[in-house]
Scaffold this active site. Structure first.
Site, PDB file in Angstrom:
ATOM      1  N   GLU A   4       0.439  27.181  59.834  1.00  0.00           N
ATOM      2  CA  GLU A   4      -1.054  28.047  59.650  1.00  0.00           C
ATOM      3  C   GLU A   4      -1.638  28.210  61.202  1.00  0.00           C
ATOM      4  O   GLU A   4      -2.338  28.841  61.416  1.00  0.00           O
ATOM      5  CB  GLU A   4      -2.012  26.918  59.061  1.00  0.00           C
ATOM      6  CG  GLU A   4      -2.368  25.784  59.672  1.00  0.00           C
ATOM      7  CD  GLU A   4      -3.143  24.526  58.939  1.00  0.00           C
ATOM      8  OE1 GLU A   4      -4.383  24.937  58.782  1.00  0.00           O
ATOM      9  OE2 GLU A   4      -2.405  23.580  58.443  1.00  0.00           O
ATOM     10  N   CYS A  30      31.771  32.730  62.476  1.00  0.00           N
ATOM     11  CA  CYS A  30      30.782  32.286  62.044  1.00  0.00           C
ATOM     12  C   CYS A  30      30.917  31.124  60.947  1.00  0.00           C
ATOM     13  O   CYS A  30      30.433  30.015  60.925  1.00  0.00           O
ATOM     14  CB  CYS A  30      29.868  33.348  61.385  1.00  0.00           C
ATOM     15  SG  CYS A  30      28.220  32.595  60.438  1.00  0.00           S
ATOM     16  N   HIS A  49      -2.561  25.360  54.319  1.00  0.00           N
ATOM     17  CA  HIS A  49      -3.040  24.347  54.807  1.00  0.00           C
ATOM     18  C   HIS A  49      -2.453  23.002  53.686  1.00  0.00           C
ATOM     19  O   HIS A  49      -2.624  22.965  52.633  1.00  0.00           O
ATOM     20  CB  HIS A  49      -4.447  24.119  54.925  1.00  0.00           C
ATOM     21  CG  HIS A  49      -4.868  22.953  55.848  1.00  0.00           C
ATOM     22  ND1 HIS A  49      -4.803  22.486  56.811  1.00  0.00           N
ATOM     23  CD2 HIS A  49      -5.659  21.604  54.888  1.00  0.00           C
ATOM     24  CE1 HIS A  49      -5.468  21.245  57.266  1.00  0.00           C
ATOM     25  NE2 HIS A  49      -5.712  20.981  55.933  1.00  0.00           N
ATOM     26  N   LYS A  53      28.473  24.484  62.551  1.00  0.00           N
ATOM     27  CA  LYS A  53      27.585  23.713  63.621  1.00  0.00           C
ATOM     28  C   LYS A  53      26.215  23.253  62.747  1.00  0.00           C
ATOM     29  O   LYS A  53      25.867  22.383  63.019  1.00  0.00           O
ATOM     30  CB  LYS A  53      27.293  24.835  64.400  1.00  0.00           C
ATOM     31  CG  LYS A  53      26.263  24.714  65.426  1.00  0.00           C
ATOM     32  CD  LYS A  53      25.667  25.771  66.070  1.00  0.00           C
ATOM     33  CE  LYS A  53      24.728  26.589  65.121  1.00  0.00           C
ATOM     34  NZ  LYS A  53      24.330  27.884  65.613  1.00  0.00           N
ATOM     35  N   TYR A  76      22.732  28.921  74.101  1.00  0.00           N
ATOM     36  CA  TYR A  76      22.282  28.074  72.932  1.00  0.00           C
ATOM     37  C   TYR A  76      23.500  27.188  72.358  1.00  0.00           C
ATOM     38  O   TYR A  76      23.229  26.037  71.812  1.00  0.00           O
ATOM     39  CB  TYR A  76      21.808  29.267  71.798  1.00  0.00           C
ATOM     40  CG  TYR A  76      22.993  30.081  71.182  1.00  0.00           C
ATOM     41  CD1 TYR A  76      23.666  29.776  69.976  1.00  0.00           C
ATOM     42  CD2 TYR A  76      23.436  31.209  71.806  1.00  0.00           C
ATOM     43  CE1 TYR A  76      24.851  30.425  69.388  1.00  0.00           C
ATOM     44  CE2 TYR A  76      24.422  32.165  71.297  1.00  0.00           C
ATOM     45  CZ  TYR A  76      24.975  31.790  70.314  1.00  0.00           C
ATOM     46  OH  TYR A  76      26.027  32.465  69.684  1.00  0.00           O
ATOM     47  N   CYS A 134      28.436  29.289  63.176  1.00  0.00           N
ATOM     48  CA  CYS A 134      27.166  28.943  62.324  1.00  0.00           C
ATOM     49  C   CYS A 134      27.354  27.874  61.479  1.00  0.00           C
ATOM     50  O   CYS A 134      26.483  26.798  61.480  1.00  0.00           O
ATOM     51  CB  CYS A 134      26.479  30.290  62.024  1.00  0.00           C
ATOM     52  SG  CYS A 134      27.047  31.825  63.142  1.00  0.00           S
ATOM     53  N   GLU A 147      22.672  23.449  71.825  1.00  0.00           N
ATOM     54  CA  GLU A 147      23.042  23.044  70.470  1.00  0.00           C
ATOM     55  C   GLU A 147      23.967  21.848  70.265  1.00  0.00           C
ATOM     56  O   GLU A 147      23.716  20.946  69.739  1.00  0.00           O
ATOM     57  CB  GLU A 147      23.325  24.050  69.375  1.00  0.00           C
ATOM     58  CG  GLU A 147      22.260  24.951  68.940  1.00  0.00           C
ATOM     59  CD  GLU A 147      22.655  26.401  68.279  1.00  0.00           C
ATOM     60  OE1 GLU A 147      21.775  26.946  67.698  1.00  0.00           O
ATOM     61  OE2 GLU A 147      23.784  26.555  68.175  1.00  0.00           O
ATOM     62  N   ALA A 170      47.359  42.114  63.355  1.00  0.00           N
ATOM     63  CA  ALA A 170      47.494  43.701  63.100  1.00  0.00           C
ATOM     64  C   ALA A 170      47.069  44.200  64.645  1.00  0.00           C
ATOM     65  O   ALA A 170      46.369  43.694  65.310  1.00  0.00           O
ATOM     66  CB  ALA A 170      46.604  44.170  62.467  1.00  0.00           C
TER      67      ALA A 170
END
Length: 463
Positions: free
Chosen positions: A444, A43, A439, A51, A180, A48, A184, A115
């Site tokens: 809405e 990430c 609004h 990106k 995705y 993420c 993207e 490890a």
């Protein structure tokens, strides 16, 4: 005195592993964590976060265009890829330090080393060639882009990992995949001025998403100039005489570009971890098999995040880590709740979604009321941009409960986060109807769709 060096040893310094290590150390447990590459994992380092920074960069080309509709004269613009990458790298380095220091400040020990398991309680640290022992071991090594080794010329391609470190921006790119990550990056590269083609074996991009959003995004991307080739795949890739690359497809197409990118799924990082030494069972794609509490078949060894191949999202790994700590160190057995997880696709326009798609809900529940609105968001009116927003609520007819909420449009991800609370809370459409609208906003529409757009009965659309 415990017979082990540590109460908990975590293998993998990504979001899930770091969270588990930091929280356990904060409880006073003796904790160590090992990461062979960079703390932060997929990430933060190659997913993420970088990106999203590239997404922001790619949006400016349209924002400059739209500014004229609001009276601004932007003038000549230019883009410098090395500047973006350098600034991105500086931010990633800052975050990496936060991830590592967070464990250490909580009282844990962080090793920069690969490890491997020697047995169910012993870990070998390759850096320094030392062995340590732990009462509980947590494997959180994540995943990596699938290399698609069967593809002739696969070694000439790049993956999403490589895309963050290209020396120069390509003039043209072909991206294989319809998930995705592929979608993207297609939008990112196109927004930065790259001639972009997406090739996908399926009938439509973004499988498992609601069909309205899939079609809506496909059409929007093609209007922008992104070429999308469905029902086709790479058959082979070779070098061209001019230094470029030529991809031949299963349907006989020949595609030429500077870069060919594979975004064809991800593979759990379980090779050479010594899992067989401890008797840890693996699934068909190398995923670590776990029960509802993230425990493997070996009672002191747990696994979480992408390496388990359950739901490959960063917040899911973090949630699983918190459940792990509750289960193992707080005496409160807690199952990760993976139902109705909100998610976003940072395409252009953006997708935000939570709960069941119309198609999945029709199969599962049969009787539905569908509320749907499609409109040009206000921000697009003055610039004359035709891009439309789609908002959709999937409601179970009998209970009137909102079981799915789906948005295509600006800030869809932000709205999906809040809609996630409503869907997770099992709120009914009546609650939406009683909620006052803010609004003027696009959101809405979510509380002003009073009549169903159509109904589904017995899994079939009737009106």
């Amino acid at each position: 005195m415990s017979q082990y060096d540590y109460d908990l040893f975590v293998i993998g310094g990504g979001s899930g592993g770091v969270r588990a290590a930091r929280v356990a150390a904060g409880l006073g447990k003796r904790v160590a964590i090992a990461e062979e590459y960079r703390f932060g994992g997929t990430c933060v380092i190659r997913g993420c976060v970088p990106k999203k920074l590239l997404v922001y960069a790619s949006q400016f080309s349209e924002q400059f265009e739209d500014a004229a509709g609001y009276g601004w004269s932007v003038g000549e613009t230019s883009f410098d890829w090395p500047t973006l990458i350098a600034n991105k790298d500086r931010e990633i380095a800052r975050l990496e330090n936060i991830y590592r220091s967070g464990v250490e400040k909580a009282g844990g020990t962080a090793f920069h080393s690969r490890a491997e398991l020697v047995d169910r309680h012993t870990i070998r640290l390759l850096s320094g060639a030392r062995k340590v022992t732990a009462g509980t071991i947590l494997v959180a090594t994540g995943g990596r882009p699938s290399p698609h080794m069967a593809l002739p010329g696969h070694e000439l391609t790049i993956t999403s990992n490589d895309a963050f470190h290209l020396d120069e921006l390509p003039k043209a790119i072909v991206i294989a995949g319809g998930g995705y990550i592929a979608v993207e990056f297609a939008n990112i590269f196109h927004g930065l001025g790259v001639d972009t083609t997406l090739i996908y074996r399926g009938a439509e991009i973004l499988s498992r998403f609601d069909n309205d959003l899939r079609r809506g995004l496909h059409e929007a991307m093609e209007r922008k100039g992104i070429k999308i080739l469905c029902h086709d795949v790479f058959a082979g890739i070779e070098k061209c005489g001019d230094g470029g690359l030529l991809a031949r497809t299963a349907k006989g197409r020949e595609l030429v570009a500077d870069q060919m990118m594979l975004a064809l799924g991800r593979t759990p990082n379980t090779e050479s971890l010594g899992l067989e030494n401890a008797g840890v069972a693996l699934g068909p794609v190398g995923d670590i098999l776990v029960d509802d509490y993230s425990r493997t078949n070996v009672d002191n060894i747990f696994a979480l995040g992408d390496v388990t191949n359950r739901l490959q999202l960063t917040p899911v790994a973090i949630h699983e880590a918190m459940c792990f700590v509750e289960t193992v160190f707080k005496g409160n057995p807690t199952k990760p709740d993976l139902d109705d997880v909100p998610t976003a696709v940072f395409s252009q326009p953006e997708i935000g979604t939570v709960g069941l798609s119309e198609e999945a809900a029709a199969k599962k529940l049969g009787d539905l009321d569908i509320y749907r609105a499609a409109f040009r968001p206000m921000r697009n009116i003055l610039p004359g941009r035709e891009e439309r927003t789609i908002m959709k609520l999937v409601v179970e007819a009998g209970s009137n409960r909102v079981v799915g909420a789906h948005i295509l449009g600006p800030d869809a991800g932000e709205m999906a986060q809040l809609l996630g609370i409503a869907v997770k809370g099992r709120l009914t459409k009546d609650v939406f109807d009683r909620t006052m609208a803010v609004h003027p906003t696009a959101a809405e529409e979510l509380v002003t769709m009073y009549q169903p757009s159509y109904r589904i009965r017995g899994g079939e659309r009737v009106a």
